[in-house]
Design a protein around this motif. Structure first.
Motif, PDB file in Angstrom:
ATOM      1  N   ALA A  27       0.849  -1.221   0.040  1.00  0.00           N
ATOM      2  CA  ALA A  27       0.082  -0.103   0.134  1.00  0.00           C
ATOM      3  C   ALA A  27       0.833   1.295  -0.118  1.00  0.00           C
ATOM      4  O   ALA A  27       0.625   2.250  -0.737  1.00  0.00           O
ATOM      5  CB  ALA A  27      -0.924   0.048   1.270  1.00  0.00           C
ATOM      6  N   LEU A  28       1.928   1.204   0.716  1.00  0.00           N
ATOM      7  CA  LEU A  28       2.716   2.471   0.845  1.00  0.00           C
ATOM      8  C   LEU A  28       3.366   2.731  -0.517  1.00  0.00           C
ATOM      9  O   LEU A  28       3.580   3.879  -0.893  1.00  0.00           O
ATOM     10  CB  LEU A  28       3.820   2.114   1.703  1.00  0.00           C
ATOM     11  CG  LEU A  28       3.348   2.245   3.450  1.00  0.00           C
ATOM     12  CD1 LEU A  28       4.302   1.693   4.549  1.00  0.00           C
ATOM     13  CD2 LEU A  28       2.613   3.505   3.972  1.00  0.00           C
ATOM     14  N   ALA A  29       3.883   1.566  -0.991  1.00  0.00           N
ATOM     15  CA  ALA A  29       4.644   1.587  -2.333  1.00  0.00           C
ATOM     16  C   ALA A  29       3.605   2.144  -3.406  1.00  0.00           C
ATOM     17  O   ALA A  29       4.049   2.782  -4.460  1.00  0.00           O
ATOM     18  CB  ALA A  29       5.496   0.155  -2.756  1.00  0.00           C
ATOM     19  N   SER A  30       2.476   1.880  -3.341  1.00  0.00           N
ATOM     20  CA  SER A  30       1.656   2.264  -4.357  1.00  0.00           C
ATOM     21  C   SER A  30       1.012   3.706  -4.323  1.00  0.00           C
ATOM     22  O   SER A  30       0.276   4.357  -5.180  1.00  0.00           O
ATOM     23  CB  SER A  30       0.182   1.425  -4.307  1.00  0.00           C
ATOM     24  OG  SER A  30      -0.605   1.668  -3.214  1.00  0.00           O
TER      25      SER A  30
ATOM     26  N   ARG B 191      -6.635  -0.093   0.973  1.00  0.00           N
ATOM     27  CA  ARG B 191      -5.727  -1.265   0.936  1.00  0.00           C
ATOM     28  C   ARG B 191      -5.097  -1.917   2.112  1.00  0.00           C
ATOM     29  O   ARG B 191      -4.770  -3.035   1.896  1.00  0.00           O
ATOM     30  CB  ARG B 191      -4.471  -0.536   0.088  1.00  0.00           C
ATOM     31  CG  ARG B 191      -4.699  -0.086  -1.309  1.00  0.00           C
ATOM     32  CD  ARG B 191      -3.529   0.571  -1.961  1.00  0.00           C
ATOM     33  NE  ARG B 191      -3.700   0.832  -3.254  1.00  0.00           N
ATOM     34  CZ  ARG B 191      -4.156   2.162  -3.921  1.00  0.00           C
ATOM     35  NH1 ARG B 191      -4.984   2.784  -3.211  1.00  0.00           N
ATOM     36  NH2 ARG B 191      -4.411   1.952  -5.163  1.00  0.00           N
ATOM     37  N   VAL B 192      -5.320  -1.531   3.205  1.00  0.00           N
ATOM     38  CA  VAL B 192      -4.827  -2.215   4.542  1.00  0.00           C
ATOM     39  C   VAL B 192      -5.553  -1.672   5.693  1.00  0.00           C
ATOM     40  O   VAL B 192      -6.139  -0.674   5.819  1.00  0.00           O
ATOM     41  CB  VAL B 192      -3.428  -1.697   4.549  1.00  0.00           C
ATOM     42  CG1 VAL B 192      -3.099  -0.362   5.022  1.00  0.00           C
ATOM     43  CG2 VAL B 192      -2.693  -2.642   5.457  1.00  0.00           C
ATOM     44  N   GLU B 193      -5.843  -2.693   6.560  1.00  0.00           N
ATOM     45  CA  GLU B 193      -6.597  -2.408   7.731  1.00  0.00           C
ATOM     46  C   GLU B 193      -5.749  -1.945   8.933  1.00  0.00           C
ATOM     47  O   GLU B 193      -4.542  -2.217   9.283  1.00  0.00           O
ATOM     48  CB  GLU B 193      -7.047  -3.803   8.235  1.00  0.00           C
ATOM     49  CG  GLU B 193      -7.932  -3.802   9.605  1.00  0.00           C
ATOM     50  CD  GLU B 193      -8.378  -5.116  10.080  1.00  0.00           C
ATOM     51  OE1 GLU B 193      -8.496  -5.211  11.247  1.00  0.00           O
ATOM     52  OE2 GLU B 193      -8.444  -5.960   9.294  1.00  0.00           O
ATOM     53  N   LEU B 194      -6.387  -0.599   9.318  1.00  0.00           N
ATOM     54  CA  LEU B 194      -5.547   0.097  10.240  1.00  0.00           C
ATOM     55  C   LEU B 194      -6.536   0.310  11.727  1.00  0.00           C
ATOM     56  O   LEU B 194      -7.657   0.554  11.168  1.00  0.00           O
ATOM     57  CB  LEU B 194      -5.095   1.388   9.850  1.00  0.00           C
ATOM     58  CG  LEU B 194      -4.090   1.444   8.547  1.00  0.00           C
ATOM     59  CD1 LEU B 194      -3.919   2.750   8.024  1.00  0.00           C
ATOM     60  CD2 LEU B 194      -2.735   0.595   8.731  1.00  0.00           C
ATOM     61  N   SER B 195      -5.923   0.405  12.610  1.00  0.00           N
ATOM     62  CA  SER B 195      -6.914   0.490  13.774  1.00  0.00           C
ATOM     63  C   SER B 195      -7.071   2.369  14.175  1.00  0.00           C
ATOM     64  O   SER B 195      -8.117   2.476  14.665  1.00  0.00           O
ATOM     65  CB  SER B 195      -6.452   0.013  15.234  1.00  0.00           C
ATOM     66  OG  SER B 195      -5.295   0.352  15.387  1.00  0.00           O
TER      67      SER B 195
ATOM     68  N   TYR C 262      -5.345  15.649   1.211  1.00  0.00           N
ATOM     69  CA  TYR C 262      -4.933  14.666   2.193  1.00  0.00           C
ATOM     70  C   TYR C 262      -6.030  13.280   2.193  1.00  0.00           C
ATOM     71  O   TYR C 262      -5.900  12.294   2.516  1.00  0.00           O
ATOM     72  CB  TYR C 262      -4.744  15.154   3.581  1.00  0.00           C
ATOM     73  CG  TYR C 262      -4.473  14.013   4.636  1.00  0.00           C
ATOM     74  CD1 TYR C 262      -3.714  13.052   4.731  1.00  0.00           C
ATOM     75  CD2 TYR C 262      -5.564  13.631   5.349  1.00  0.00           C
ATOM     76  CE1 TYR C 262      -3.595  12.144   5.605  1.00  0.00           C
ATOM     77  CE2 TYR C 262      -5.652  12.695   6.419  1.00  0.00           C
ATOM     78  CZ  TYR C 262      -4.624  11.825   6.264  1.00  0.00           C
ATOM     79  OH  TYR C 262      -4.646  10.790   7.277  1.00  0.00           O
ATOM     80  N   ASP C 263      -7.289  13.875   2.004  1.00  0.00           N
ATOM     81  CA  ASP C 263      -8.338  12.836   2.188  1.00  0.00           C
ATOM     82  C   ASP C 263      -8.439  11.933   1.216  1.00  0.00           C
ATOM     83  O   ASP C 263      -8.569  10.835   1.239  1.00  0.00           O
ATOM     84  CB  ASP C 263      -9.734  13.732   2.178  1.00  0.00           C
ATOM     85  CG  ASP C 263     -10.940  12.709   2.426  1.00  0.00           C
ATOM     86  OD1 ASP C 263     -10.947  12.179   3.237  1.00  0.00           O
ATOM     87  OD2 ASP C 263     -11.849  12.690   1.477  1.00  0.00           O
ATOM     88  N   THR C 264      -7.647  12.123  -0.087  1.00  0.00           N
ATOM     89  CA  THR C 264      -7.454  11.288  -1.014  1.00  0.00           C
ATOM     90  C   THR C 264      -6.462  10.026  -1.003  1.00  0.00           C
ATOM     91  O   THR C 264      -6.676   9.089  -1.090  1.00  0.00           O
ATOM     92  CB  THR C 264      -7.130  11.926  -2.523  1.00  0.00           C
ATOM     93  OG1 THR C 264      -8.285  12.944  -2.853  1.00  0.00           O
ATOM     94  CG2 THR C 264      -6.969  11.094  -3.642  1.00  0.00           C
ATOM     95  N   ILE C 265      -5.499  10.639  -0.295  1.00  0.00           N
ATOM     96  CA  ILE C 265      -4.354   9.845   0.126  1.00  0.00           C
ATOM     97  C   ILE C 265      -5.104   8.839   1.228  1.00  0.00           C
ATOM     98  O   ILE C 265      -4.732   7.794   1.111  1.00  0.00           O
ATOM     99  CB  ILE C 265      -3.225  10.483   0.460  1.00  0.00           C
ATOM    100  CG1 ILE C 265      -2.714  11.525  -0.541  1.00  0.00           C
ATOM    101  CG2 ILE C 265      -2.171   9.652   0.945  1.00  0.00           C
ATOM    102  CD1 ILE C 265      -2.468  10.885  -1.877  1.00  0.00           C
ATOM    103  N   TYR C 266      -5.800   9.581   2.242  1.00  0.00           N
ATOM    104  CA  TYR C 266      -6.228   8.835   3.372  1.00  0.00           C
ATOM    105  C   TYR C 266      -7.084   7.353   2.733  1.00  0.00           C
ATOM    106  O   TYR C 266      -6.863   6.329   3.120  1.00  0.00           O
ATOM    107  CB  TYR C 266      -7.060   9.553   4.339  1.00  0.00           C
ATOM    108  CG  TYR C 266      -7.691   8.796   5.177  1.00  0.00           C
ATOM    109  CD1 TYR C 266      -7.249   8.576   6.655  1.00  0.00           C
ATOM    110  CD2 TYR C 266      -9.177   8.665   4.941  1.00  0.00           C
ATOM    111  CE1 TYR C 266      -8.017   7.577   7.406  1.00  0.00           C
ATOM    112  CE2 TYR C 266      -9.827   7.843   6.036  1.00  0.00           C
ATOM    113  CZ  TYR C 266      -9.179   7.551   7.242  1.00  0.00           C
ATOM    114  OH  TYR C 266     -10.019   6.692   8.061  1.00  0.00           O
TER     115      TYR C 266
END
Length: 153
Positions: free
Chosen positions: A86-89, A127-131, A117-121
Motif C-alpha cells: 500500500a505504501l509503495a502504491s 488497501r490495508v486494515e488500520l486501527s 490528504y483525504d484522497t491519500i487517506y
C-alpha cells in the motif's frame, strides 16, 4: 574504514554531487585520478548509494507536508506485506518509519494542499486494515535535506 579525505569527499558530494572531480580533488588535496578512484571505491563499498536531484517541492506544487500517525492491531507477516505494498502504491507518501511506544508508524506525506490528504487517506485505508490514523499538518519546515554527519564512519 574511512579516512579524513573520504569523509571530506562524502561531505562535498552531499552538498553538491555535480561538483567537477577536479574541484573535489583540489579540496581534498588529491590528484583528479586519485579522487576518482576514491569516489568509485566509496560507491563500490556502499557509502554512496546513488545520485539524485533534489526537486523544489513548491515549484512542482507539493508545498504541504502532513505527518500521519498509524496504529494497528495487526502485526503478522501477511499484513506487513500488504502495508508495504500500500505504501509503495502511493507516491505522495515519501517516508515511513516504524516506531517504538504507543504509535506503530509515522508517514511523511507531501501534497499540493491539505484538502488532498483525504484522497491519500482513502487510498491507504482501502488497501490495508488500520486501527487508528491521525494526521498532523506541518506549519513550517525548519530543517530538511541536510547532509548526514560523516564523522561516525
Amino acid at each position: 574504514m574511512l579516512d579524513d579525505r573520504d569523509r571530506l569527499l562524502l561531505d562535498l558530494l552531499q552538498d553538491d554531487a555535480d561538483r567537477p572531480v577536479q574541484e573535489l580533488a583540489e579540496r581534498a588535496s588529491l590528484s583528479a585520478s586519485a579522487c576518482s578512484r576514491r569516489i568509485q571505491r566509496l560507491r563500490d563499498e556502499g557509502y554512496l548509494r546513488r545520485r539524485v536531484a533534489l526537486v523544489d517541492r513548491r515549484r512542482i506544487n507539493l508545498p504541504t507536508t502532513v505527518f500521519v500517525i498509524v496504529k494497528t492491531s495487526r502485526h503478522s507477516g501477511g499484513w506487513l506485506e500488504e502495508f508495504r505494498a500500500a505504501l509503495a502504491s502511493i507516491p505522495e507518501i515519501v517516508e515511513v518509519h516504524r516506531l517504538t511506544g504507543n504509535v506503530d508508524y509515522i508517514l511523511k506525506v507531501v501534497l499540493p494542499d491539505v484538502e488532498h490528504y483525504d484522497t491519500i487517506y482513502k487510498r491507504l485505508v482501502s488497501r490495508v486494515e488500520l486501527s487508528d490514523v491521525s494526521a498532523y499538518i506541518s506549519m513550517e519546515t525548519m530543517k530538511a535535506d541536510v547532509p548526514l554527519p560523516t564523522r561516525y564512519a
